[in-house]
Design a protein around this motif. Structure first.
Motif, PDB file in Angstrom:
ATOM      1  N   ASN A 172      61.436  -3.774 108.307  1.00 36.48           N
ATOM      2  CA  ASN A 172      62.737  -4.426 108.413  1.00 36.48           C
ATOM      3  C   ASN A 172      62.690  -5.223 109.718  1.00 36.48           C
ATOM      4  O   ASN A 172      62.688  -4.635 110.800  1.00 36.48           O
ATOM      5  CB  ASN A 172      63.836  -3.359 108.447  1.00 36.48           C
ATOM      6  CG  ASN A 172      65.214  -3.923 108.718  1.00 36.48           C
ATOM      7  OD1 ASN A 172      65.377  -5.067 109.127  1.00 36.48           O
ATOM      8  ND2 ASN A 172      66.221  -3.096 108.508  1.00 36.48           N
ATOM      9  N   TRP A 175      65.104  -4.245 112.411  1.00 40.13           N
ATOM     10  CA  TRP A 175      64.816  -2.973 113.086  1.00 40.13           C
ATOM     11  C   TRP A 175      63.696  -3.154 114.107  1.00 40.13           C
ATOM     12  O   TRP A 175      63.766  -2.614 115.213  1.00 40.13           O
ATOM     13  CB  TRP A 175      64.477  -1.904 112.070  1.00 40.13           C
ATOM     14  CG  TRP A 175      64.625  -0.490 112.567  1.00 40.13           C
ATOM     15  CD1 TRP A 175      65.189  -0.078 113.748  1.00 40.13           C
ATOM     16  CD2 TRP A 175      64.227   0.694 111.889  1.00 40.13           C
ATOM     17  NE1 TRP A 175      65.152   1.291 113.838  1.00 40.13           N
ATOM     18  CE2 TRP A 175      64.571   1.789 112.705  1.00 40.13           C
ATOM     19  CE3 TRP A 175      63.616   0.930 110.670  1.00 40.13           C
ATOM     20  CZ2 TRP A 175      64.321   3.116 112.331  1.00 40.13           C
ATOM     21  CZ3 TRP A 175      63.369   2.242 110.297  1.00 40.13           C
ATOM     22  CH2 TRP A 175      63.719   3.323 111.120  1.00 40.13           C
ATOM     23  N   GLU A 196      68.443   2.218 112.185  1.00 37.52           N
ATOM     24  CA  GLU A 196      67.999   1.031 111.449  1.00 37.52           C
ATOM     25  C   GLU A 196      69.185   0.160 111.083  1.00 37.52           C
ATOM     26  O   GLU A 196      70.099   0.601 110.396  1.00 37.52           O
ATOM     27  CB  GLU A 196      67.241   1.420 110.187  1.00 37.52           C
ATOM     28  CG  GLU A 196      66.745   0.206 109.422  1.00 37.52           C
ATOM     29  CD  GLU A 196      65.838   0.529 108.248  1.00 37.52           C
ATOM     30  OE1 GLU A 196      65.265  -0.413 107.678  1.00 37.52           O
ATOM     31  OE2 GLU A 196      65.686   1.714 107.899  1.00 37.52           O
ATOM     32  N   PRO A 197      69.183  -1.095 111.559  1.00 37.42           N
ATOM     33  CA  PRO A 197      70.262  -2.009 111.165  1.00 37.42           C
ATOM     34  C   PRO A 197      70.002  -2.542 109.761  1.00 37.42           C
ATOM     35  O   PRO A 197      68.874  -2.534 109.269  1.00 37.42           O
ATOM     36  CB  PRO A 197      70.173  -3.128 112.199  1.00 37.42           C
ATOM     37  CG  PRO A 197      68.764  -3.113 112.671  1.00 37.42           C
ATOM     38  CD  PRO A 197      68.278  -1.696 112.519  1.00 37.42           C
ATOM     39  N   LEU A 198      71.064  -3.021 109.142  1.00 43.04           N
ATOM     40  CA  LEU A 198      70.955  -3.632 107.822  1.00 43.04           C
ATOM     41  C   LEU A 198      70.221  -4.962 107.962  1.00 43.04           C
ATOM     42  O   LEU A 198      70.499  -5.726 108.879  1.00 43.04           O
ATOM     43  CB  LEU A 198      72.363  -3.858 107.252  1.00 43.04           C
ATOM     44  CG  LEU A 198      72.442  -4.277 105.801  1.00 43.04           C
ATOM     45  CD1 LEU A 198      71.872  -3.186 104.903  1.00 43.04           C
ATOM     46  CD2 LEU A 198      73.887  -4.525 105.434  1.00 43.04           C
ATOM     47  N   GLU A 199      69.278  -5.211 107.083  1.00 42.54           N
ATOM     48  CA  GLU A 199      68.583  -6.493 107.079  1.00 42.54           C
ATOM     49  C   GLU A 199      69.532  -7.599 106.659  1.00 42.54           C
ATOM     50  O   GLU A 199      70.386  -7.392 105.792  1.00 42.54           O
ATOM     51  CB  GLU A 199      67.415  -6.470 106.081  1.00 42.54           C
ATOM     52  CG  GLU A 199      66.119  -6.013 106.657  1.00 42.54           C
ATOM     53  CD  GLU A 199      64.998  -6.144 105.651  1.00 42.54           C
ATOM     54  OE1 GLU A 199      64.363  -7.214 105.602  1.00 42.54           O
ATOM     55  OE2 GLU A 199      64.779  -5.166 104.916  1.00 42.54           O
ATOM     56  N   ALA A 200      69.372  -8.773 107.253  1.00 45.48           N
ATOM     57  CA  ALA A 200      70.190  -9.917 106.865  1.00 45.48           C
ATOM     58  C   ALA A 200      69.995 -10.204 105.378  1.00 45.48           C
ATOM     59  O   ALA A 200      68.861 -10.225 104.887  1.00 45.48           O
ATOM     60  CB  ALA A 200      69.808 -11.134 107.693  1.00 45.48           C
ATOM     61  N   ARG A 253      70.812  -8.328 102.831  1.00 41.15           N
ATOM     62  CA  ARG A 253      70.630  -7.159 101.965  1.00 41.15           C
ATOM     63  C   ARG A 253      71.914  -6.358 101.912  1.00 41.15           C
ATOM     64  O   ARG A 253      72.612  -6.202 102.900  1.00 41.15           O
ATOM     65  CB  ARG A 253      69.509  -6.272 102.502  1.00 41.15           C
ATOM     66  CG  ARG A 253      68.179  -7.004 102.409  1.00 41.15           C
ATOM     67  CD  ARG A 253      67.041  -6.116 102.381  1.00 41.15           C
ATOM     68  NE  ARG A 253      67.087  -5.240 101.225  1.00 41.15           N
ATOM     69  CZ  ARG A 253      66.134  -4.406 100.923  1.00 41.15           C
ATOM     70  NH1 ARG A 253      65.061  -4.331 101.657  1.00 41.15           N
ATOM     71  NH2 ARG A 253      66.215  -3.613  99.885  1.00 41.15           N
ATOM     72  N   GLU A 254      72.206  -5.853 100.749  1.00 37.68           N
ATOM     73  CA  GLU A 254      73.401  -5.035 100.554  1.00 37.68           C
ATOM     74  C   GLU A 254      73.087  -3.586 100.963  1.00 37.68           C
ATOM     75  O   GLU A 254      71.969  -3.125 100.795  1.00 37.68           O
ATOM     76  CB  GLU A 254      73.784  -5.054  99.068  1.00 37.68           C
ATOM     77  CG  GLU A 254      74.252  -6.420  98.588  1.00 37.68           C
ATOM     78  CD  GLU A 254      75.549  -6.834  99.243  1.00 37.68           C
ATOM     79  OE1 GLU A 254      76.450  -5.994  99.402  1.00 37.68           O
ATOM     80  OE2 GLU A 254      75.654  -8.024  99.621  1.00 37.68           O
ATOM     81  N   PRO A 255      74.089  -2.875 101.497  1.00 38.85           N
ATOM     82  CA  PRO A 255      73.870  -1.460 101.814  1.00 38.85           C
ATOM     83  C   PRO A 255      73.579  -0.671 100.547  1.00 38.85           C
ATOM     84  O   PRO A 255      74.099  -0.995  99.480  1.00 38.85           O
ATOM     85  CB  PRO A 255      75.174  -1.013 102.454  1.00 38.85           C
ATOM     86  CG  PRO A 255      76.090  -2.181 102.473  1.00 38.85           C
ATOM     87  CD  PRO A 255      75.408  -3.342 101.803  1.00 38.85           C
ATOM     88  N   THR A 256      72.736   0.341 100.664  1.00 36.90           N
ATOM     89  CA  THR A 256      72.434   1.204  99.522  1.00 36.90           C
ATOM     90  C   THR A 256      73.225   2.496  99.669  1.00 36.90           C
ATOM     91  O   THR A 256      73.526   2.926 100.761  1.00 36.90           O
ATOM     92  CB  THR A 256      70.930   1.511  99.420  1.00 36.90           C
ATOM     93  OG1 THR A 256      70.513   2.128 100.633  1.00 36.90           O
ATOM     94  CG2 THR A 256      70.126   0.257  99.172  1.00 36.90           C
TER      95      THR A 256
END
Length: 107
Positions: free
Chosen positions: A75, A78, A97-101, A103-106
């Motif tokens: 990521n 991250w 870990e930050p959310l990737e640009a 990408r939706e949260p799982t």
């Protein structure tokens, strides 16, 4: 679980995904010849210690061994967050870990 071996003496287990991101941040610093601190926490019941810090330097051997046969997908957000941490006065720590640009949260 993979392992980080420091100076052939200290062996620490990390999840393969965390270890891959740590490796990217550590290699970036060592490749530039920059020594830095690395601090992590672990269950005191697992190791007898709650927090460990080491001084990482290009002169001290460090090895990464992974349990899985495939490299985890990195990521970039991250890796960047870990690089910022490594460049701080406190040194490298394992940041969430930050959310990737894009990408939706799982979950």
């Amino acid at each position: 679980m993979g392992t980080l071996t420091y100076d052939s003496k200290l062996v620490v287990s990390f999840d393969d995904r965390v270890l891959a991101h740590l490796q990217a941040a550590i290699w970036a610093k060592l490749r530039r010849g920059e020594p830095f601190a690395f601090t992590w926490t672990e269950s005191a019941s697992a190791s007898g210690f709650g927090r460990t810090s080491v001084w990482l330097s290009p002169a001290i051997p460090v090895a990464f061994e992974y349990f899985g046969g495939r490299a985890p997908r990195l990521n970039p957000a991250w890796v960047q967050a870990m690089n910022r941490s490594a460049n701080s006065a406190g040194g490298l720590t394992i940041v969430p870990e930050p959310l990737e640009a894009g990408r939706e949260p799982t979950g």
